[in-house]
Scaffold this active site. Structure first.
Site, short mmCIF file in Angstrom:
data_model
loop_
_atom_site.label_atom_id
_atom_site.label_comp_id
_atom_site.label_asym_id
_atom_site.label_seq_id
_atom_site.Cartn_x
_atom_site.Cartn_y
_atom_site.Cartn_z
N GLU A 81 0.54 -1.17 0.11
CA GLU A 81 -0.06 -0.13 0.00
C GLU A 81 0.71 1.24 0.17
OE1 GLU A 81 -3.46 0.06 2.41
OE2 GLU A 81 -3.44 2.04 2.67
N LYS A 259 -8.13 -0.65 11.02
CA LYS A 259 -7.55 -1.12 9.55
C LYS A 259 -6.16 -0.22 9.53
CE LYS A 259 -6.68 -1.64 5.28
NZ LYS A 259 -6.02 -0.73 3.98
N ASP A 275 3.48 -14.18 11.73
CA ASP A 275 2.28 -14.63 11.65
C ASP A 275 1.34 -13.53 11.68
OD1 ASP A 275 -0.34 -15.58 11.36
OD2 ASP A 275 0.09 -17.48 12.69
N HIS A 373 -2.87 10.57 -0.65
CA HIS A 373 -2.60 9.04 -1.10
C HIS A 373 -2.70 9.00 -2.57
CE1 HIS A 373 -4.48 4.83 -1.25
NE2 HIS A 373 -3.85 4.80 -0.17
C1 MEV Z 1 -6.49 3.18 4.52
O1 MEV Z 1 -5.55 1.68 4.27
C2 MEV Z 1 -6.51 3.19 6.14
C3 MEV Z 1 -7.35 4.56 6.72
O2 MEV Z 1 -8.76 4.24 6.10
C4 MEV Z 1 -7.38 4.48 8.07
C5 MEV Z 1 -8.49 5.47 8.68
O3 MEV Z 1 -9.46 5.54 8.04
O4 MEV Z 1 -8.34 5.56 9.56
C6 MEV Z 1 -6.95 5.85 6.03
#
Ligand code: MEV
Length: 421
Positions: A81, A259, A275, A373
């Site tokens: 990513e 995430k 792992d 991004h």
């Molecule tokens: C993207 O990989 C992760 C985000 O969505 C985390 C978040 O929203 O806090 C940017």
């Protein structure tokens, strides 16, 4: 310890030069060449899993500027990513003003579960098992004299009563200090060895015997403080706290917030051959430990108005056994971190998770996630359109300038660029 983790200008040098810069900053004779190419020969891959037909490359980047407990550390991150490594390095730089990230962790205590069924008197059985605690711990320890020799071994026995679709039945937890291992093999072996005796004491039968990934006795904690001037001002900090609070209250936001944390955590876990699924299962189950799925981290403003972000989660990672030892690139990545215990590695991993989380929440509370991004994503789109060498940055810049990071436009831009040369 790395002389410094502030390696500036990495972006503008070649991959080989970057590896050399990292090795030089770390000093000593660290060999990072296994990270250079395939990392793993096909013969080694063939010995690692079954029916091998190839392998898939994932870029390994280095997170810079990171200080954990006063120690500069250059952190290897394996991720597909874009913007993850840059985001960690960026927030790590801001965090240096107050000394970086501070971490703590518990002893490396993993737990194995033994399910006990068909018991006439579950509460009586529970008492009898606890009365036999020392005998059971001794039996468990006999399975792994090496672990006991290095200071680990079975430490405790917990007996839980489960009320559910099977009616009242028992689950015994064997608590084991697994030292510098992830611990799955050690605790699973012990669980299988003690299960028949537990069933005998309970006058029932045993069924499942396996570790739990909800390793809630093996947690790491990370804390970072950032001055508002570093991160965009007091309003941004206040908005970050407000945004992060939604992730505490709302599982839909919590999933995405967590995430983001795992973007950092899984990347270091993967680079070091750990792992990742075990770490992820532990994180998400811990996030739901009070019955509602919540953010793993909390954001606050301290009395001086600084942002204070904290993170706590299980971290079952090891330095011995598994791919950490058998994968040459993972070995090189672990060497980069200069850790000597699994706990130290676990704490670095949680620090990176927190930095990644702060970066994402900052972007969301300020300009939005897409601006940064998209710049990086544009490079991928450029490559997919066929750009090579210097064309990649040129096409990516054109896509960002047009505010249209799209593959069809990338093809057009690339054609225009080549026509103009
Ligand atoms: C993207 O990989 C992760 C985000 O969505 C985390 C978040 O929203 O806090 C940017």
């Amino acid at each position: 310890m790395a002389s410094t983790s502030r390696l500036s200008g990495l972006r503008n040098i070649s991959v080989d030069e970057r590896r050399a810069a990292v090795a030089e900053a770390i000093g000593g004779d660290i060999d990072l060449t296994p990270l250079a190419g395939d990392g793993l020969s096909i013969e080694q891959a063939d010995r690692m899993i079954e029916n091998v037909i190839g392998q898939i490359g994932i870029p390994v980047g280095v997170a810079t500027n990171v200080i954990v407990n006063g120690r500069d550390v250059l952190v290897p991150m394996a991720t597909e990513e874009p913007s993850v490594v840059a985001a960690v390095s960026n927030i790590a730089r801001m965090a240096r003003r107050f000394g970086g990230i501070v971490t703590t962790s518990t002893e490396p205590l993993m737990q194995a579960q033994v399910q006990l069924l068909d018991i006439a008197d579950p509460q009586g059985a529970r008492a009898r098992i606890l009365e036999a605690r020392d005998e059971i711990l001794t039996l468990a320890n006999e399975q792994d004299p090496m672990l006991v020799q290095v200071g680990g071994g079975a430490r405790d026995l917990l007996v839980r009563t489960i009320h559910g679709i099977l009616g009242d039945h028992l689950v015994v937890h064997l608590v084991v200090n697994v030292g510098d291992a992830m611990g799955a093999n050690a605790v699973n072996t012990m669980a299988e060895a003690i299960a028949p005796r537990l069933a005998e004491i309970a006058r029932g039968r045993s069924l499942l015997r396996i570790l739990t990934n909800l390793a809630d006795l093996r947690v790491t904690r990370a804390r970072v403080a950032i001055h508002p001037d570093e991160i965009g001002g007091s309003e941004v900090v206040a908005n970050m706290v407000t945004g992060a609070n939604l992730a505490y209250d709302d599982p839909y936001r919590a999933a995405t917030h967590n995430k983001g944390i795992m973007n950092g955590i899984s990347a270091v876990a993967l680079a070091t051959g750990n792992d990742t699924r075990a770490v992820e299962a532990g994180a998400h189950s811990y996030a739901a430990r009070d019955g509602q799925y919540r953010a793993l981290s909390r954001f606050e403003q301290d009395a001086d108005g600084n942002l204070v972000a904290t993170l706590e989660l299980p971290m079952a990672v090891g330095l011995v056994g598994g791919a950490t030892k058998s994968h040459p690139a993972a070995r090189a990545a672990v060497a980069m971190t200069e850790v000597s215990t699994a706990r130290e590695l676990a704490e670095i991993i949680s620090a990176v998770g927190l930095l990644q989380n702060v970066a994402a929440v900052r972007a969301l509370a300020a300009e939005g996630i897409q601006r940064g991004h998209m710049g990086l994503h544009a490079r991928n789109v450029a490559v997919a359109a066929g750009a090579v060498g210097a064309e990649v940055d040129a096409v990516a810049a054109a896509l960002v300038a047009r505010r249209a990071v799209r593959s069809d436009i990338a093809v057009t831009v690339l054609a225009e660029l080549r026509a103009s040369e």
